[in-house]
Design an enzyme around this catalytic site. Structure first.
Site, PDB file in Angstrom:
ATOM      1  N   HIS A 268      14.680 -25.051 -13.864  1.00 33.01           N
ATOM      2  CA  HIS A 268      14.461 -26.018 -12.767  1.00 33.01           C
ATOM      3  C   HIS A 268      15.505 -27.129 -12.867  1.00 33.01           C
ATOM      4  O   HIS A 268      15.934 -27.488 -13.973  1.00 33.01           O
ATOM      5  CB  HIS A 268      13.057 -26.605 -12.938  1.00 33.01           C
ATOM      6  CG  HIS A 268      12.484 -27.246 -11.712  1.00 33.01           C
ATOM      7  ND1 HIS A 268      12.838 -28.503 -11.287  1.00 33.01           N
ATOM      8  CD2 HIS A 268      11.588 -26.789 -10.811  1.00 33.01           C
ATOM      9  CE1 HIS A 268      12.163 -28.816 -10.188  1.00 33.01           C
ATOM     10  NE2 HIS A 268      11.397 -27.782  -9.868  1.00 33.01           N
TER      11      HIS A 268
ATOM     12  N   GLU B  57      -2.699 -23.603   2.658  1.00 31.94           N
ATOM     13  CA  GLU B  57      -3.113 -23.528   1.243  1.00 31.94           C
ATOM     14  C   GLU B  57      -4.081 -24.668   0.909  1.00 31.94           C
ATOM     15  O   GLU B  57      -3.957 -25.352  -0.107  1.00 31.94           O
ATOM     16  CB  GLU B  57      -1.895 -23.569   0.311  1.00 31.94           C
ATOM     17  CG  GLU B  57      -2.128 -23.009  -1.063  1.00 31.94           C
ATOM     18  CD  GLU B  57      -0.887 -23.081  -1.950  1.00 31.94           C
ATOM     19  OE1 GLU B  57      -0.582 -24.152  -2.515  1.00 31.94           O
ATOM     20  OE2 GLU B  57      -0.196 -22.059  -2.066  1.00 31.94           O
TER      21      GLU B  57
ATOM     22  N   ASP C  75       0.714 -29.191  -1.952  1.00 32.77           N
ATOM     23  CA  ASP C  75       0.246 -30.352  -2.712  1.00 32.77           C
ATOM     24  C   ASP C  75       1.363 -31.267  -3.211  1.00 32.77           C
ATOM     25  O   ASP C  75       1.168 -32.042  -4.131  1.00 32.77           O
ATOM     26  CB  ASP C  75      -0.569 -29.864  -3.909  1.00 32.77           C
ATOM     27  CG  ASP C  75       0.183 -28.814  -4.734  1.00 32.77           C
ATOM     28  OD1 ASP C  75       1.423 -28.776  -4.630  1.00 32.77           O
ATOM     29  OD2 ASP C  75      -0.460 -28.061  -5.485  1.00 32.77           O
TER      30      ASP C  75
ATOM     31  N   ARG D 268       5.051 -31.687 -14.101  1.00 33.31           N
ATOM     32  CA  ARG D 268       5.170 -33.053 -14.629  1.00 33.31           C
ATOM     33  C   ARG D 268       4.242 -33.281 -15.820  1.00 33.31           C
ATOM     34  O   ARG D 268       4.630 -33.918 -16.801  1.00 33.31           O
ATOM     35  CB  ARG D 268       4.843 -34.075 -13.533  1.00 33.31           C
ATOM     36  CG  ARG D 268       6.034 -34.386 -12.667  1.00 33.31           C
ATOM     37  CD  ARG D 268       5.726 -35.366 -11.571  1.00 33.31           C
ATOM     38  NE  ARG D 268       6.882 -35.444 -10.688  1.00 33.31           N
ATOM     39  CZ  ARG D 268       7.756 -36.430 -10.674  1.00 33.31           C
ATOM     40  NH1 ARG D 268       7.608 -37.467 -11.478  1.00 33.31           N
ATOM     41  NH2 ARG D 268       8.777 -36.404  -9.856  1.00 33.31           N
TER      42      ARG D 268
ATOM     43  N   GLU E 177      -0.528 -33.303  -8.213  1.00 46.46           N
ATOM     44  CA  GLU E 177      -0.832 -32.364  -7.134  1.00 46.46           C
ATOM     45  C   GLU E 177      -2.321 -32.279  -6.806  1.00 46.46           C
ATOM     46  O   GLU E 177      -2.694 -32.146  -5.639  1.00 46.46           O
ATOM     47  CB  GLU E 177      -0.286 -30.975  -7.482  1.00 46.46           C
ATOM     48  CG  GLU E 177       1.231 -30.865  -7.446  1.00 46.46           C
ATOM     49  CD  GLU E 177       1.931 -31.365  -8.712  1.00 46.46           C
ATOM     50  OE1 GLU E 177       1.227 -31.777  -9.656  1.00 46.46           O
ATOM     51  OE2 GLU E 177       3.165 -31.348  -8.764  1.00 46.46           O
TER      52      GLU E 177
ATOM     53  N   HIS F  10       8.122 -26.373 -15.126  1.00 45.49           N
ATOM     54  CA  HIS F  10       8.567 -27.627 -14.505  1.00 45.49           C
ATOM     55  C   HIS F  10       7.480 -28.676 -14.325  1.00 45.49           C
ATOM     56  O   HIS F  10       7.761 -29.802 -13.922  1.00 45.49           O
ATOM     57  CB  HIS F  10       9.179 -27.350 -13.127  1.00 45.49           C
ATOM     58  CG  HIS F  10       8.155 -26.916 -12.107  1.00 45.49           C
ATOM     59  ND1 HIS F  10       7.377 -27.804 -11.424  1.00 45.49           N
ATOM     60  CD2 HIS F  10       7.777 -25.703 -11.696  1.00 45.49           C
ATOM     61  CE1 HIS F  10       6.567 -27.145 -10.615  1.00 45.49           C
ATOM     62  NE2 HIS F  10       6.782 -25.862 -10.768  1.00 45.49           N
TER      63      HIS F  10
HETATM   64  C1  UD1 Z   1       7.952 -30.994  -7.305  1.00 39.57           C
HETATM   65  C2  UD1 Z   1       6.495 -31.089  -6.862  1.00 39.57           C
HETATM   66  C3  UD1 Z   1       5.675 -30.003  -7.512  1.00 39.57           C
HETATM   67  C4  UD1 Z   1       6.264 -28.633  -7.252  1.00 39.57           C
HETATM   68  C5  UD1 Z   1       7.726 -28.622  -7.657  1.00 39.57           C
HETATM   69  C6  UD1 Z   1       8.312 -27.308  -7.236  1.00 39.57           C
HETATM   70  C7  UD1 Z   1       5.628 -33.336  -6.391  1.00 39.57           C
HETATM   71  C8  UD1 Z   1       4.961 -34.528  -6.939  1.00 39.57           C
HETATM   72  N1  UD1 Z   1       5.933 -32.374  -7.273  1.00 39.57           N
HETATM   73  O1  UD1 Z   1       8.055 -31.194  -8.715  1.00 39.57           O
HETATM   74  O2  UD1 Z   1       4.358 -30.031  -6.997  1.00 39.57           O
HETATM   75  O3  UD1 Z   1       5.558 -27.686  -7.990  1.00 39.57           O
HETATM   76  O4  UD1 Z   1       8.433 -29.687  -7.013  1.00 39.57           O
HETATM   77  O5  UD1 Z   1       9.499 -27.014  -7.885  1.00 39.57           O
HETATM   78  O6  UD1 Z   1       5.896 -33.283  -5.220  1.00 39.57           O
HETATM   79  N2  UD1 Z   1      16.317 -31.717  -8.494  1.00 39.57           N
HETATM   80  C9  UD1 Z   1      17.604 -31.446  -8.077  1.00 39.57           C
HETATM   81  N3  UD1 Z   1      17.795 -30.532  -7.071  1.00 39.57           N
HETATM   82  C10 UD1 Z   1      16.774 -29.867  -6.496  1.00 39.57           C
HETATM   83  C11 UD1 Z   1      15.460 -30.134  -6.937  1.00 39.57           C
HETATM   84  C12 UD1 Z   1      15.251 -31.081  -7.921  1.00 39.57           C
HETATM   85  O7  UD1 Z   1      18.556 -32.019  -8.581  1.00 39.57           O
HETATM   86  O8  UD1 Z   1      17.005 -29.047  -5.614  1.00 39.57           O
HETATM   87  C13 UD1 Z   1      16.103 -32.719  -9.557  1.00 39.57           C
HETATM   88  C14 UD1 Z   1      16.319 -34.157  -9.081  1.00 39.57           C
HETATM   89  O9  UD1 Z   1      16.869 -34.907 -10.119  1.00 39.57           O
HETATM   90  C15 UD1 Z   1      14.876 -34.624  -8.809  1.00 39.57           C
HETATM   91  C16 UD1 Z   1      14.133 -33.922  -9.927  1.00 39.57           C
HETATM   92  O10 UD1 Z   1      14.754 -32.642 -10.008  1.00 39.57           O
HETATM   93  O11 UD1 Z   1      14.758 -36.007  -8.860  1.00 39.57           O
HETATM   94  C17 UD1 Z   1      12.667 -33.764  -9.744  1.00 39.57           C
HETATM   95  O12 UD1 Z   1      12.333 -33.276  -8.452  1.00 39.57           O
HETATM   96  P1  UD1 Z   1      10.842 -33.495  -7.894  1.00 39.57           P
HETATM   97  O13 UD1 Z   1      10.649 -32.889  -6.559  1.00 39.57           O
HETATM   98  O14 UD1 Z   1      10.506 -34.952  -8.005  1.00 39.57           O
HETATM   99  O15 UD1 Z   1      10.063 -32.594  -8.951  1.00 39.57           O
HETATM  100  P2  UD1 Z   1       8.606 -32.514  -9.422  1.00 39.57           P
HETATM  101  O16 UD1 Z   1       7.790 -33.669  -8.962  1.00 39.57           O
HETATM  102  O17 UD1 Z   1       8.628 -32.277 -10.870  1.00 39.57           O
HETATM  103  N1  UDP Z   2      11.352 -19.199  -7.334  1.00 33.89           N
HETATM  104  C1  UDP Z   2      12.645 -19.009  -6.833  1.00 33.89           C
HETATM  105  N2  UDP Z   2      13.699 -19.119  -7.695  1.00 33.89           N
HETATM  106  C2  UDP Z   2      13.553 -19.390  -9.009  1.00 33.89           C
HETATM  107  C3  UDP Z   2      12.247 -19.613  -9.508  1.00 33.89           C
HETATM  108  C4  UDP Z   2      11.172 -19.524  -8.646  1.00 33.89           C
HETATM  109  O1  UDP Z   2      12.795 -18.756  -5.641  1.00 33.89           O
HETATM  110  O2  UDP Z   2      14.556 -19.457  -9.726  1.00 33.89           O
HETATM  111  C5  UDP Z   2      10.213 -19.120  -6.399  1.00 33.89           C
HETATM  112  C6  UDP Z   2       9.010 -18.329  -6.861  1.00 33.89           C
HETATM  113  O3  UDP Z   2       9.125 -16.966  -6.489  1.00 33.89           O
HETATM  114  C7  UDP Z   2       7.869 -19.002  -6.142  1.00 33.89           C
HETATM  115  C8  UDP Z   2       8.324 -20.449  -6.042  1.00 33.89           C
HETATM  116  O4  UDP Z   2       9.725 -20.436  -6.259  1.00 33.89           O
HETATM  117  O5  UDP Z   2       7.727 -18.516  -4.822  1.00 33.89           O
HETATM  118  C9  UDP Z   2       7.635 -21.290  -7.052  1.00 33.89           C
HETATM  119  O6  UDP Z   2       8.227 -22.535  -7.085  1.00 33.89           O
HETATM  120  P1  UDP Z   2       7.962 -23.566  -8.240  1.00 33.89           P
HETATM  121  O7  UDP Z   2       7.528 -22.848  -9.465  1.00 33.89           O
HETATM  122  O8  UDP Z   2       9.144 -24.440  -8.310  1.00 33.89           O
HETATM  123  O9  UDP Z   2       6.768 -24.450  -7.651  1.00 33.89           O
HETATM  124  P2  UDP Z   2       5.176 -24.292  -7.668  1.00 33.89           P
HETATM  125  O10 UDP Z   2       4.820 -22.987  -7.088  1.00 33.89           O
HETATM  126  O11 UDP Z   2       4.728 -24.477  -9.082  1.00 33.89           O
HETATM  127  O12 UDP Z   2       4.700 -25.434  -6.827  1.00 33.89           O
END
Ligand code: UD1
Ligand code: UDP
Length: 388
Positions: free
Chosen positions: A258, A134, A112, A228, A148, A226
């Site tokens: 995160h 999923e 999602d 939003r 999502e 994490h």
């Molecule tokens: C996104 C997904 C959410 C998912 C989550 C998993 C959308 C809208 N949201 O969250 O569904 O549950 O990822 O974790 O797609 N960042 C880094 N390095 C990384 C990852 C993130 O620096 O490896 C920082 C960056 O500044 C980035 C910010 O985190 O801009 C947010 O990342 P983003 O993918 O936009 O996060 P969410 O939308 O909160």
């Molecule tokens: N996870 C990981 N490292 C971490 C925290 C979570 O590998 O430090 C894994 C966790 O086991 C799960 C997935 O990341 O499989 C969940 O990701 P996240 O919570 O970011 O996203 P969501 O599932 O809410 O979309």
């Protein structure tokens, strides 16, 4: 019809290699696609392609390393603090460009996220059938989780093959008039990933996590957050954790934070340097699984962890008002504690003080599959795309 489409005359002939292209970009998508990629790569008749949007850079790379996922195209699109619209806009053109180059017979997306939604949209624009892993999760509230829930509904309209993890998810799709013969209940491929990794997952000796756990002599509570829609409550969540550490003298909190700045800016000022609160960088998947195995309680707003913890027999408190994963709540392993500081504190404290309740909640139930969902997905693709 999109320009990248393979010649209709040669597509899907028996015996022809079928190109299946996975589009993904965040940590959970890579975890849940990895076993399917592995399964297809082991079978004759498939060529696996991957488009990594890198919506997450470091956090998706971590999983790619653990599973050795091959990356065909890396769009490297993450920007610090990206907005939904800037990410979506950048992705539409770049994913479309990649699909035109790779000319797959099927696009696979998972879950999602924005990468998932845009992968499905680009596949649809290019006239390529889309498979959704999923499929069918719903809270029936478009603001929770945001965005999502809307992404899932949109992908549900764009996809041709709907791989539902549970009968409940299938029922949600039927309610939205998805044809019954386009839905396959496979189990969640996240459980496949866990099955592959969990037995051998141990904390790496000499790692920061190993040091932290060596010093944890009491109750271990793992925390992640994490979402939003939880951003306005993130400081309250951190404050509830602070109060819990004060209230329970043997409690150790292990919190891999995160990388989202929205999370860090709220959590760090309240929890950094607090005794018995161990703030860590995001852990590699196998290390996080090892941490869950060592935990007594998990407090999270994650989607995937709600599925994994029941498999591991761990009680989970979910910091959300609604969940799209009601099965583990019904089974008694997962409990919703909302997003309000006082309620999170009260309900978590109750669980930390009640060993019997922890034991009851932790009784292993696993409503999300047997760990072989990927084989079922592969069978469907073979039959539907013409190699079966
Ligand atoms: C996104 C997904 C959410 C998912 C989550 C998993 C959308 C809208 N949201 O969250 O569904 O549950 O990822 O974790 O797609 N960042 C880094 N390095 C990384 C990852 C993130 O620096 O490896 C920082 C960056 O500044 C980035 C910010 O985190 O801009 C947010 O990342 P983003 O993918 O936009 O996060 P969410 O939308 O909160
Ligand atoms: N996870 C990981 N490292 C971490 C925290 C979570 O590998 O430090 C894994 C966790 O086991 C799960 C997935 O990341 O499989 C969940 O990701 P996240 O919570 O970011 O996203 P969501 O599932 O809410 O979309």
């Amino acid at each position: 019809m999109g320009q990248g489409r393979r010649d209709e005359g040669t597509k899907g002939l028996r015996g022809e290699t079928l190109r299946v292209c996975f589009v993904f970009g965040t940590r959970p998508e890579v975890i849940k696609c990895a076993p399917v990629i592995r399964c297809l790569a082991e079978r004759d008749g498939f060529e696996v392609q991957t488009v990594l949007t890198a919506q997450h850079r470091e956090m998706s790379d971590q999983v790619i390393d653990v599973f050795g996922v091959p990356v065909t195209v890396d769009l490297d699109l993450m920007r610090a603090g990206q907005t939904l619209s800037s990410l979506t806009a950048g992705l539409v053109e770049r994913v479309t460009g990649a699909l035109r180059e790779l000319m797959p017979d099927c696009v696979m997306v998972q879950g999602d996220t924005t990468s998932c939604f845009v992968g499905a949209l680009a596949g649809f624009y290019e006239g390529i059938p889309v498979g959704h892993l999923e499929a069918g999760l719903r809270t029936q509230d478009v603001r929770q989780p945001f965005p999502e829930e809307m992404n899932r509904r949109l992908v549900g309209s764009l996809a041709s093959f709907h791989f539902a993890p549970t009968e409940g998810a299938k029922a949600n799709l039927l309610q939205e008039n998805v044809a019954a013969d386009r839905i396959w209940v496979t189990g969640n491929t996240g459980i496949d990933a866990l099955r592959i990794v969990s037995e051998s997952a141990t904390v790496a000796s000499g790692s920061v996590l190993a040091d932290v756990l060596a010093g944890c002599d009491g109750t271990v509570m793992t925390v992640t957050s994490h979402r939003r829609e939880n951003q306005p409550f993130m400081s309250g969540i951190a404050s509830a954790i602070y109060e819990l550490i004060e209230a329970v003298p043997d409690l150790h909190v292990v919190f891999p934070v995160h990388l989202s700045p929205a999370v860090r800016d709220a959590v760090m000022p309240i929890l950094h340097g607090v005794e018995r609160c161990h703030l860590l960088e995001p852990l590699a998947y196998d290390q996080f699984v090892a941490l869950m195995k060592r935990s007594d309680v998990i407090l999270t707003d994650s989607g995937g962890i709600q599925e994994e913890a029941p498999y591991l027999g761990k009680p989970v408190l979910v910091m959300r008002r609604k969940t799209e994963r009601p099965e583990a709540v019904d089974a008694g392993t997962v409990m919703l504690v909302g997003d309000d500081q006082a309620t999170i504190f009260d309900r978590t404290l109750t669980l930390l003080h009640d060993g019997e309740m922890r034991e009851r909640m932790g009784r292993a139930v696993n409503p999300y599959g047997d760990g072989y969902a990927s084989d079922r997905v592969a069978n469907v693709l073979m039959a539907e795309l013409g190699t079966g």
